[in-house]
Design an enzyme around this catalytic site. Structure first.
Site, short mmCIF file in Angstrom:
data_model
loop_
_atom_site.label_atom_id
_atom_site.label_comp_id
_atom_site.label_asym_id
_atom_site.label_seq_id
_atom_site.Cartn_x
_atom_site.Cartn_y
_atom_site.Cartn_z
N GLY A 70 13.70 46.52 66.50
CA GLY A 70 12.55 46.56 67.41
C GLY A 70 12.82 47.43 68.61
O GLY A 70 13.88 48.04 68.72
N GLU A 86 9.04 51.44 65.32
CA GLU A 86 10.45 51.05 65.52
C GLU A 86 11.11 50.69 64.19
O GLU A 86 12.28 51.00 63.96
CB GLU A 86 10.53 49.87 66.50
CG GLU A 86 10.21 50.24 67.94
CD GLU A 86 11.32 51.05 68.60
OE1 GLU A 86 12.43 51.14 68.04
OE2 GLU A 86 11.06 51.61 69.68
N GLU A 90 14.45 52.71 62.99
CA GLU A 90 15.74 52.01 62.92
C GLU A 90 16.17 51.70 61.49
O GLU A 90 17.37 51.49 61.25
CB GLU A 90 15.68 50.71 63.73
CG GLU A 90 15.49 50.97 65.21
CD GLU A 90 15.62 49.71 66.06
OE1 GLU A 90 15.68 48.61 65.51
OE2 GLU A 90 15.65 49.87 67.29
N GLU A 137 24.36 49.88 61.56
CA GLU A 137 24.50 49.23 60.26
C GLU A 137 23.36 48.24 60.08
O GLU A 137 22.95 47.58 61.05
CB GLU A 137 25.85 48.47 60.22
CG GLU A 137 26.15 47.75 58.93
CD GLU A 137 27.44 46.93 59.03
OE1 GLU A 137 28.11 46.98 60.08
OE2 GLU A 137 27.76 46.23 58.06
#
Ligand SMILES: [Zn+2]
Length: 163
Positions: A70, A86, A90, A137
């Site tokens: 987020g 987001e 990501e 990760e």
């Protein structure tokens, strides 16, 4: 936090002090109040069966710890736009927001005051997952074996989902 030194209305020097019922940043000369507000963030719960997606944070705050995907809303986007942008940045994933889980206020972070808004997102296709942006990760954790999260507000939003 950065503050504008001079009043944008009259050019006199601004000050912190009591005005109009609260302690606010304002101009004592023309009485203009320069409002400051929490920044809203979309904070994402992405379930896959009885697993949840977490990201290891690449930068401070919380560098190296696990957190929910987020980030901050930008101007000219809705909360749902922010959530899906987001998510893409990501995780490279796409999906649909299915519900708002609840909120958590965090005061005095390095970004100032933040309003975290927890959203559940159902992912379209998990095969597309690639860690990106400020995540080093990505991992799916069993909800029975979740690690400690980087922020109390992430733990709180997680609790809304689990109850
Ligand atoms: Zn002024």
């Amino acid at each position: 936090m950065n503050y504008y030194k001079y009043c944008s209305q009259c050019g006199e020097t601004n000050t912190h002090g009591y005005i109009d019922g609260n302690h606010r940043y304002h101009c004592t000369h023309c009485k203009a109040i320069h409002y400051q507000n929490p920044k809203p963030t979309a904070t994402l719960i992405c379930p896959k069966g009885d697993h949840l997606l977490l990201g290891r944070r690449a930068f401070s705050p919380g560098k190296g710890e696990w957190g929910l995907p987020g980030g901050f809303m930008e101007l000219n986007e809705t909360l749902y736009d922010a959530a899906l942008r987001e998510l893409k940045e990501e995780t490279n994933l796409e999906g649909k927001v299915t519900r708002i889980l609840g909120t958590c206020s965090h005061y005095g972070s390095i970004f100032g005051d933040i309003l975290l808004i927890g959203l559940q997102v159902d992912i379209d296709n998990w095969d597309a997952m690639i860690a990106g942006d400020d995540v080093s990760e990505l991992k799916l954790f069993s909800i029975n074996n979740l690690p400690d999260l980087a922020f109390d507000c992430h733990t709180k939003i997680l609790s809304y989902y689990l109850k």
